[in-house]
Design an enzyme around this catalytic site. Structure first.
Site, PDB file in Angstrom:
ATOM      1  N   GLY A  30       0.814  -1.218   0.000  1.00 54.33           N
ATOM      2  CA  GLY A  30       0.000   0.000   0.000  1.00 54.33           C
ATOM      3  C   GLY A  30       0.843   1.261   0.000  1.00 54.33           C
ATOM      4  O   GLY A  30       2.018   1.219  -0.343  1.00 54.33           O
ATOM      5  N   GLY A  35       5.366   4.136  -8.835  1.00 54.82           N
ATOM      6  CA  GLY A  35       6.087   2.871  -9.038  1.00 54.82           C
ATOM      7  C   GLY A  35       5.105   1.712  -9.049  1.00 54.82           C
ATOM      8  O   GLY A  35       5.110   0.874  -9.962  1.00 54.82           O
ATOM      9  N   HIS A  36       4.243   1.681  -8.026  1.00 56.25           N
ATOM     10  CA  HIS A  36       3.210   0.632  -7.978  1.00 56.25           C
ATOM     11  C   HIS A  36       2.293   0.733  -9.207  1.00 56.25           C
ATOM     12  O   HIS A  36       1.903  -0.297  -9.783  1.00 56.25           O
ATOM     13  CB  HIS A  36       2.342   0.787  -6.725  1.00 56.25           C
ATOM     14  N   VAL A 182      10.849   2.962 -11.202  1.00 59.46           N
ATOM     15  CA  VAL A 182      10.318   4.284 -11.530  1.00 59.46           C
ATOM     16  C   VAL A 182      10.998   5.285 -10.601  1.00 59.46           C
ATOM     17  O   VAL A 182      11.088   5.057  -9.388  1.00 59.46           O
ATOM     18  CB  VAL A 182       8.782   4.321 -11.359  1.00 59.46           C
TER      19      VAL A 182
HETATM   20  P1  AMP Z   1       6.042  -2.389  -1.629  1.00 57.20           P
HETATM   21  O1  AMP Z   1       4.663  -1.826  -1.510  1.00 57.20           O
HETATM   22  O2  AMP Z   1       7.126  -1.417  -1.287  1.00 57.20           O
HETATM   23  O3  AMP Z   1       6.195  -3.731  -0.978  1.00 57.20           O
HETATM   24  O4  AMP Z   1       6.261  -2.662  -3.175  1.00 57.20           O
HETATM   25  C1  AMP Z   1       5.372  -3.452  -3.915  1.00 57.20           C
HETATM   26  C2  AMP Z   1       5.949  -3.690  -5.276  1.00 57.20           C
HETATM   27  O5  AMP Z   1       6.160  -2.444  -5.931  1.00 57.20           O
HETATM   28  C3  AMP Z   1       7.316  -4.393  -5.232  1.00 57.20           C
HETATM   29  O6  AMP Z   1       7.368  -5.361  -6.266  1.00 57.20           O
HETATM   30  C4  AMP Z   1       8.279  -3.278  -5.470  1.00 57.20           C
HETATM   31  O7  AMP Z   1       9.503  -3.696  -6.064  1.00 57.20           O
HETATM   32  C5  AMP Z   1       7.486  -2.395  -6.422  1.00 57.20           C
HETATM   33  N1  AMP Z   1       7.998  -1.033  -6.395  1.00 57.20           N
HETATM   34  C6  AMP Z   1       8.179  -0.249  -5.314  1.00 57.20           C
HETATM   35  N2  AMP Z   1       8.734   0.924  -5.666  1.00 57.20           N
HETATM   36  C7  AMP Z   1       8.931   0.862  -6.999  1.00 57.20           C
HETATM   37  C8  AMP Z   1       9.490   1.755  -7.965  1.00 57.20           C
HETATM   38  N3  AMP Z   1       9.974   2.935  -7.636  1.00 57.20           N
HETATM   39  N4  AMP Z   1       9.526   1.355  -9.254  1.00 57.20           N
HETATM   40  C9  AMP Z   1       9.040   0.134  -9.612  1.00 57.20           C
HETATM   41  N5  AMP Z   1       8.504  -0.745  -8.768  1.00 57.20           N
HETATM   42  C10 AMP Z   1       8.455  -0.390  -7.485  1.00 57.20           C
END
Ligand code: AMP
Length: 283
Positions: A30, A35-36, A182
């Site tokens: 969340g 990026g998400h 991203v």
């Molecule tokens: P998180 O919510 O931080 O656990 O991330 C969920 C997913 O989003 C994971 O696969 C992360 O690698 C991806 N993610 C987080 N930040 C970025 C970003 N800046 N660019 C691309 N994917 C991202």
């Protein structure tokens, strides 16, 4: 559609499966950002139906980490998912996922143990048990969603490697799609934790991606010795940044690389103030 319980998700998925639809899963904690969003968009392009999970997974946080404080913005997350066309936002409670013990007591839960030689490196070193918690929740989400594809960011390169290896080692019928990092306009990798940064810490944090880009530039000029690349990257880092690691690893084996080459992962973790940030590039 926002769903909190596993049974409801399974009922809908069962119907989709009957209809022969392909399912994409985007696991997140969340506090969604661009990026998400890039992962969700990729899932929409690839699959007939998209499930986004929003779950701050207690079993992947250490006792002194930011589990309580981790940003929770479910209403906004749901809106973004709807805008992007996600079909299900699955936001279970810890009790729904792990039962009454909420999984915090590790000896009462079945865990996935990722390959030790990979876990005992980079983030795993300073976050003992973290990747066991990640692999466990991800396997549960795969089983709940019965997804054909799951989308992960290269931002968490070690996590991505571990999940791909889990899929291979445990013969899971799911395809892992890796999505590029991203970044903000100035190069800082977008992260849910960036909101913790003060203005001056953000300035310091910016030198993390600058150090990585510097390595890429030197590499493109023919410098391959990782100790030379390491030293010149360190000189770019703001002196207030507390470095956890800056390492060079072969991204197909995860072995340490003495000489940089194509597919070498350059991964960094460092603290700006109290905020631990990770970033990487693949050469
Ligand atoms: P998180 O919510 O931080 O656990 O991330 C969920 C997913 O989003 C994971 O696969 C992360 O690698 C991806 N993610 C987080 N930040 C970025 C970003 N800046 N660019 C691309 N994917 C991202």
């Amino acid at each position: 559609m926002l769903l909190n319980n596993i049974k409801d998700v399974k009922t809908i998925i069962q119907q989709w499966k009957k209809e022969g639809l392909t399912i994409g899963l985007v696991p997140t904690m969340g506090a969604l950002h661009i990026g998400h969003a890039s992962l969700i968009k990729k899932a929409k392009e690839t699959c007939d139906r998209v499930v986004v999970s929003v779950f701050v997974n207690p079993i992947q946080f250490g006792p002194n980490e930011d589990f309580q404080k981790y940003p929770r913005t479910l209403k906004k997350d749901e809106e973004l998912c709807n805008e992007l066309g996600a079909d299900i936002v699955f936001a279970p409670s810890a009790i729904e996922m792990y039962g009454e013990n909420t999984g915090l007591c590790n000896n009462e839960l079945t865990f996935v143990c990722p390959a030790y030689n990979i876990v005992d490196a980079l983030c795993g070193k300073s976050r003992p048990g973290h990747f066991d918690g990640v692999a466990t929740v991800v396997l549960k989400l795969f089983n709940i969603s019965k997804a054909d594809y799951a989308f992960f960011g290269q931002k968490d390169a070690q996590q991505l490697f571990i999940i791909k290896k889990m899929v291979k080692d445990l013969n899971l019928d799911i395809k892992i799609i890796s999505c590029p990092i991203v970044r903000e306009h100035d190069g800082l990798a977008v992260s849910s934790r960036n909101i913790y940064l003060s203005e001056s810490e953000r300035e310091q944090a910016l030198t993390i991606s600058k150090a990585l880009f510097h390595i890429k530039e030197l590499y493109s000029k023919g410098i391959k010795d990782t100790s030379v690349l390491f030293d010149s990257a360190i000189s770019i880092l703001d002196k207030n940044i507390e470095l956890d690691y800056l390492e060079f690893r072969d991204f197909s084996t995860f072995e340490k690389a003495q000489m940089a080459q194509e597919n070498t992962l350059v991964a960094i973790a460092a603290k700006a103030g109290k905020t631990r940030l990770i970033d990487n590039i693949i050469l």
